[in-house]
Design a protein around this motif. Structure first.
Motif, short mmCIF file in Angstrom:
data_model
loop_
_atom_site.label_atom_id
_atom_site.label_comp_id
_atom_site.label_asym_id
_atom_site.label_seq_id
_atom_site.Cartn_x
_atom_site.Cartn_y
_atom_site.Cartn_z
N ILE A 189 -5.00 7.32 26.86
CA ILE A 189 -3.59 7.21 27.22
C ILE A 189 -2.87 6.58 26.03
O ILE A 189 -2.65 5.36 26.00
N PRO A 190 -2.52 7.35 25.00
CA PRO A 190 -2.01 6.75 23.76
C PRO A 190 -0.80 5.85 23.98
O PRO A 190 0.18 6.25 24.61
N TYR A 191 -0.89 4.62 23.46
CA TYR A 191 0.25 3.70 23.54
C TYR A 191 1.32 4.11 22.54
O TYR A 191 2.51 4.05 22.84
N VAL A 192 0.90 4.52 21.36
CA VAL A 192 1.84 4.98 20.33
C VAL A 192 1.83 6.51 20.36
O VAL A 192 0.85 7.13 19.94
N ALA A 193 2.90 7.09 20.86
CA ALA A 193 2.94 8.54 21.06
C ALA A 193 2.67 9.31 19.77
O ALA A 193 2.03 10.36 19.79
N ALA A 194 3.15 8.77 18.65
CA ALA A 194 2.98 9.47 17.37
C ALA A 194 1.53 9.56 16.95
O ALA A 194 1.18 10.34 16.06
N GLN A 195 0.65 8.76 17.58
CA GLN A 195 -0.76 8.77 17.22
C GLN A 195 -1.60 9.69 18.10
O GLN A 195 -2.82 9.76 17.94
N ALA A 196 -0.96 10.42 19.01
CA ALA A 196 -1.71 11.27 19.95
C ALA A 196 -2.53 12.35 19.24
O ALA A 196 -3.53 12.83 19.80
N ASP A 197 -2.13 12.73 18.03
CA ASP A 197 -2.86 13.75 17.29
C ASP A 197 -3.94 13.16 16.38
O ASP A 197 -4.58 13.90 15.62
N ALA A 198 -4.17 11.87 16.47
CA ALA A 198 -5.21 11.24 15.66
C ALA A 198 -6.56 11.87 16.00
O ALA A 198 -6.84 12.17 17.16
N PRO A 199 -7.41 12.11 15.00
CA PRO A 199 -8.69 12.78 15.27
C PRO A 199 -9.56 12.03 16.27
O PRO A 199 -10.35 12.66 16.99
N GLU A 200 -9.43 10.72 16.35
CA GLU A 200 -10.24 9.96 17.31
C GLU A 200 -9.92 10.37 18.75
O GLU A 200 -10.81 10.41 19.60
N PHE A 201 -8.66 10.68 19.01
CA PHE A 201 -8.28 11.08 20.38
C PHE A 201 -8.82 12.46 20.73
O PHE A 201 -8.94 12.80 21.91
N ALA A 202 -9.13 13.26 19.72
CA ALA A 202 -9.69 14.59 19.98
C ALA A 202 -11.06 14.50 20.63
O ALA A 202 -11.53 15.46 21.25
N THR A 203 -11.72 13.34 20.52
CA THR A 203 -13.04 13.18 21.13
C THR A 203 -12.94 12.80 22.61
O THR A 203 -13.95 12.80 23.32
N ALA A 204 -11.74 12.48 23.08
CA ALA A 204 -11.56 12.06 24.47
C ALA A 204 -11.80 13.23 25.41
O ALA A 204 -11.49 14.39 25.09
N ASP A 205 -12.32 12.94 26.58
CA ASP A 205 -12.56 13.98 27.58
C ASP A 205 -11.29 14.35 28.33
O ASP A 205 -11.15 15.47 28.82
N LEU A 206 -10.36 13.41 28.43
CA LEU A 206 -9.05 13.66 29.01
C LEU A 206 -8.03 12.91 28.17
O LEU A 206 -8.10 11.69 28.06
N LEU A 207 -7.11 13.65 27.56
CA LEU A 207 -6.08 13.06 26.72
C LEU A 207 -4.72 13.25 27.39
O LEU A 207 -4.28 14.37 27.60
N LEU A 208 -4.08 12.13 27.74
CA LEU A 208 -2.75 12.16 28.34
C LEU A 208 -1.73 11.85 27.25
O LEU A 208 -1.44 10.69 26.97
#
Length: 226
Positions: A189-208
């Motif tokens: 659940i990214p706190y900083v919206a601009a970071q939602a495309d960070a490669p680390e978030f791509a490993t999440a099973d559910l990305l909001l």
């Protein structure tokens, strides 16, 4: 009886369970100003979201050329932060509902945070979340902070859970990376919206991508059931 079987849930604290980042920002701004660095902005603060306070002040010392020791900076920031944490930390309503829903189902839960043990205790007590979240691990208690998996692995150990049976909720890229390294599923659940495309978030099973505005307790619970 819960339909979640052997699932355990581990929460990050700051920016995930509670909206504490404004307190960290204010504490950081005041500490830096005291040490001769005025004008610390929210944009500056966002660069440190998701890493421990110790790592943050260590970076400050190098980046701003501060004369104070890391220990002095850490103590000053923690002192200011604790004053704010005890009185002005807000739990996200849907996260509170999610915790209460999981508690009613008997799901084992814990907190794994980069904050100090004192800060975690103050926040959980101040918000009343300590009624359900009694297993707590601070990055201060393990060898490495996020993005290393240590805090999550220690939380799983204390819960008596296998890492593969754990689900992590995280708001920051280093935390998502830590969950992945720990072999755990992750709801990001990214706190900083601009970071939602960070490669680390791509490993999440559910990305909001919409962050807390997109998170609901019922939808998260239903996702866990699938």
């Amino acid at each position: 009886m819960s339909g979640l079987g052997g699932t355990s849930v581990i929460f990050d604290l700051d920016g995930t369970l509670v909206d504490s980042e404004p307190n960290y920002f204010e504490a950081g701004r005041d500490t830096l100003a005291e040490h001769g660095v005025p004008g610390f902005t929210w944009a500056d603060h966002e660069r440190y979201v998701g890493i421990s306070t110790l790592e943050t002040v260590t970076l400050w010392k190098r980046e701003y050329g501060l004369r104070a020791s890391v220990d002095e900076l850490l103590a000053a920031k923690n002192r200011r932060y604790l004053e704010l944490a005890r009185t002005s930390t807000r739990a996200y309503p849907q996260m509170r509902e999610f915790v209460e829903l999981l508690a009613s189902e008997g799901v084992p839960m814990g907190v794994a945070s980069g904050s100090s043990p004192e800060a975690i205790t103050a926040i959980l007590a101040g918000t009343g979340l300590d009624a359900h979240l009694r297993t707590v691990v601070s990055a201060d208690e393990v060898d490495r902070g996020k993005p290393a998996p240590d805090v999550f692995l220690e939380a799983a150990r204390r819960l008596g859970a296998v890492p593969g049976d754990c689900v992590v909720l995280e708001d920051a890229a280093p935390g998502a990376a830590a969950a992945h390294a720990a072999g755990m599923r992750c709801i990001a659940i990214p706190y900083v919206a601009a970071q939602a495309d960070a490669p680390e978030f791509a490993t999440a099973d559910l990305l909001l991508r919409g962050g807390q505005g997109e998170f609901t307790a019922r939808a998260a619970y239903d996702w866990l059931l699938n």
